[in-house]
Design a protein around this motif. Structure first.
Motif, PDB file in Angstrom:
ATOM      1  N   SER A 166       0.819  -1.214   0.000  1.00  0.00           N
ATOM      2  CA  SER A 166       0.000   0.000   0.000  1.00  0.00           C
ATOM      3  C   SER A 166       0.853   1.265   0.000  1.00  0.00           C
ATOM      4  O   SER A 166       0.374   2.338  -0.362  1.00  0.00           O
ATOM      5  N   ALA A 167       2.121   1.155   0.395  1.00  0.00           N
ATOM      6  CA  ALA A 167       3.009   2.320   0.449  1.00  0.00           C
ATOM      7  C   ALA A 167       3.870   2.446  -0.807  1.00  0.00           C
ATOM      8  O   ALA A 167       4.752   3.305  -0.861  1.00  0.00           O
ATOM      9  N   LEU A 273      12.205  -0.034  -7.304  1.00  0.00           N
ATOM     10  CA  LEU A 273      11.341  -1.221  -7.227  1.00  0.00           C
ATOM     11  C   LEU A 273      12.134  -2.429  -6.727  1.00  0.00           C
ATOM     12  O   LEU A 273      11.613  -3.254  -5.962  1.00  0.00           O
ATOM     13  N   GLN A 274      13.385  -2.523  -7.151  1.00  0.00           N
ATOM     14  CA  GLN A 274      14.238  -3.592  -6.601  1.00  0.00           C
ATOM     15  C   GLN A 274      14.467  -3.374  -5.109  1.00  0.00           C
ATOM     16  O   GLN A 274      14.398  -4.313  -4.308  1.00  0.00           O
ATOM     17  N   GLN A 275      14.740  -2.131  -4.727  1.00  0.00           N
ATOM     18  CA  GLN A 275      14.948  -1.795  -3.318  1.00  0.00           C
ATOM     19  C   GLN A 275      13.702  -2.108  -2.506  1.00  0.00           C
ATOM     20  O   GLN A 275      13.786  -2.664  -1.399  1.00  0.00           O
ATOM     21  N   TYR A 276      12.548  -1.810  -3.067  1.00  0.00           N
ATOM     22  CA  TYR A 276      11.288  -2.049  -2.364  1.00  0.00           C
ATOM     23  C   TYR A 276      11.041  -3.550  -2.190  1.00  0.00           C
ATOM     24  O   TYR A 276      10.593  -4.010  -1.135  1.00  0.00           O
ATOM     25  N   GLY A 277      11.350  -4.312  -3.233  1.00  0.00           N
ATOM     26  CA  GLY A 277      11.163  -5.749  -3.145  1.00  0.00           C
ATOM     27  C   GLY A 277      12.067  -6.391  -2.108  1.00  0.00           C
ATOM     28  O   GLY A 277      11.704  -7.398  -1.484  1.00  0.00           O
ATOM     29  N   SER A 282      10.356   0.757   4.493  1.00  0.00           N
ATOM     30  CA  SER A 282      11.140   1.341   5.584  1.00  0.00           C
ATOM     31  C   SER A 282      12.431   1.988   5.090  1.00  0.00           C
ATOM     32  O   SER A 282      12.879   3.006   5.646  1.00  0.00           O
ATOM     33  N   SER A 283      13.026   1.447   4.022  1.00  0.00           N
ATOM     34  CA  SER A 283      14.292   2.011   3.524  1.00  0.00           C
ATOM     35  C   SER A 283      14.086   3.349   2.809  1.00  0.00           C
ATOM     36  O   SER A 283      15.048   4.072   2.570  1.00  0.00           O
ATOM     37  N   PHE A 284      12.838   3.675   2.455  1.00  0.00           N
ATOM     38  CA  PHE A 284      12.531   4.948   1.809  1.00  0.00           C
ATOM     39  C   PHE A 284      12.078   6.016   2.805  1.00  0.00           C
ATOM     40  O   PHE A 284      12.009   7.199   2.465  1.00  0.00           O
ATOM     41  N   LEU A 285      11.743   5.582   4.014  1.00  0.00           N
ATOM     42  CA  LEU A 285      11.085   6.466   4.973  1.00  0.00           C
ATOM     43  C   LEU A 285      11.881   7.721   5.318  1.00  0.00           C
ATOM     44  O   LEU A 285      11.313   8.829   5.333  1.00  0.00           O
ATOM     45  N   ASP A 318       4.262   2.170   7.768  1.00  0.00           N
ATOM     46  CA  ASP A 318       3.410   1.583   6.739  1.00  0.00           C
ATOM     47  C   ASP A 318       2.994   2.597   5.676  1.00  0.00           C
ATOM     48  O   ASP A 318       2.225   2.267   4.772  1.00  0.00           O
ATOM     49  N   GLY A 319       3.468   3.847   5.796  1.00  0.00           N
ATOM     50  CA  GLY A 319       3.103   4.867   4.834  1.00  0.00           C
ATOM     51  C   GLY A 319       1.798   5.560   5.133  1.00  0.00           C
ATOM     52  O   GLY A 319       1.309   6.356   4.315  1.00  0.00           O
TER      53      GLY A 319
END
Length: 343
Positions: A166-167, A273-277, A282-285, A318-319
């Motif tokens: 969802s985030a 998208l690779q980072q998110y997968g 949390s790594s973007f927060l 969780d965004g």
């Protein structure tokens, strides 16, 4: 026109319409006489006049000056998949399955949603100069004149749907901000849940759509719309819809290289998208919080359930947007946010 990635770099040119051909000739920002344009296109001057009228109807600003001809002010070269591919980092280009730039389509997101997914870790991209049914969140219209905006969609196939999917739009917002910084654009912030803004005016929006099976792969389409040079006609359309918009021209970018910007958006999105997968949101927060346009401001969140007023207190892991209200802190995972005074 499209290109293929590591499976074989090639391109196929679509047959250009006359308005598209005229737009391409005027995209250098210089004056071209009606006679010269007619000669280049093999048509009459009246046909050129009609083509220019058609471009104006699409929202493109075209100047006409006696004894000088036609000109597109602050013009940008038409999007070209060969130039985009050339500007992509090698490791990203190697993941490309299919890239295409078209003159006109209903919706780049819808076009890619209808495709069969590629292998996990590969992607397709599609851009359009004109979208008939360009959409933002809640099916709102997205206005973009030819040469004046970026209408980009790209696909990604996760091996499995990330638990905090969802985030994802917030993470892509961070990726878009990284891309703008890469091409020298500053002064842009992030507005929850999916906008890039400049002084409260919308510069870009993100629309995420997906197809997923329980316990199986997730096919995601990421749509990014960005204003480059809107022009007076489109500004009026946006204002009539009750919104405010910024563009890169207002940020001092006189002749934006849209192919370079699209390549940067694709490169950062694929890496993100690779980072998110691998690590979720949390790594973007930290980056999102640093660019939060709403932090500490009095806002109203509107949804089908009604409106809630309070002060924005950032986003959680969780965004979700956290709102300090008279009844305590409330979390929101969806809704429309507007900044206003709290009484």
């Amino acid at each position: 026109m499209y290109v293929g990635g590591s499976a074989g770099n090639h391109y196929v040119s679509e047959r250009e319409s006359l308005p598209q051909r005229v737009c391409r000739l005027l995209s250098d920002g210089q004056f071209h006489s009606g006679t010269a344009l007619a000669g280049s296109c093999g048509v009459s001057r009246n046909a050129i006049w009609k083509a220019v009228a058609g471009l104006r109807a699409l929202g493109l600003t075209v100047h006409a000056v006696a004894n000088r001809g036609y000109r597109i002010p602050n013009a940008s070269e038409l999007l070209d998949p060969r130039l985009i591919l050339k500007a992509l980092p090698a490791e990203v280009a190697a993941r490309l399955r299919h890239g295409q730039c078209v003159w006109r389509t209903a919706s780049t997101n819808l076009d890619l949603l209808g495709r069969a997914p590629g292998p996990v870790g590969s992607f397709d991209f599609l851009t359009a100069e004109c979208q008939i049914q360009g959409r933002g969140r809640r099916a709102r219209s997205w206005f973009a004149p030819p040469c004046g905006g970026i209408c980009l969609s790209l696909t990604w196939n996760f091996a499995a749907l990330p638990p905090d999917a969802s985030a994802l739009s917030l993470a892509v917002g961070v990726c878009a901000l990284r891309a703008l910084k890469r091409v020298g654009v500053s002064g842009v912030t992030l507005k929850w849940p999916n906008d890039l803004v400049v002084n409260g005016e919308k510069l870009a929006g993100i629309l995420i759509e997906l197809r997923a099976e329980a316990g199986g792969p997730a096919y995601v389409v990421v749509g990014i719309g960005m204003n480059v040079v809107l022009g007076d006609t489109v500004h009026r359309q946006i204002e009539a819809a009750g919104n405010r918009a910024a563009d890169l021209l207002a940020l001092g970018i006189q002749r934006a290289d849209r192919n370079e910007i699209v390549a940067a958006l694709i490169a950062e999105a694929v890496a993100g998208l690779q980072q998110y997968g691998n690590g979720g949101f949390s790594s973007f927060l930290p980056e999102w919080r640093d660019a939060d346009a709403l932090a500490g401001k009095a806002v109203v969140i509107s949804s089908e359930a009604g409106s809630v007023t309070g002060h924005a207190r950032g986003i959680d892991l969780d965004g979700a947007l956290c709102l300090q209200t008279r009844d305590g802190v409330q979390r929101f995972v969806t809704g429309d946010v507007s900044v206003r005074a709290v009484t």
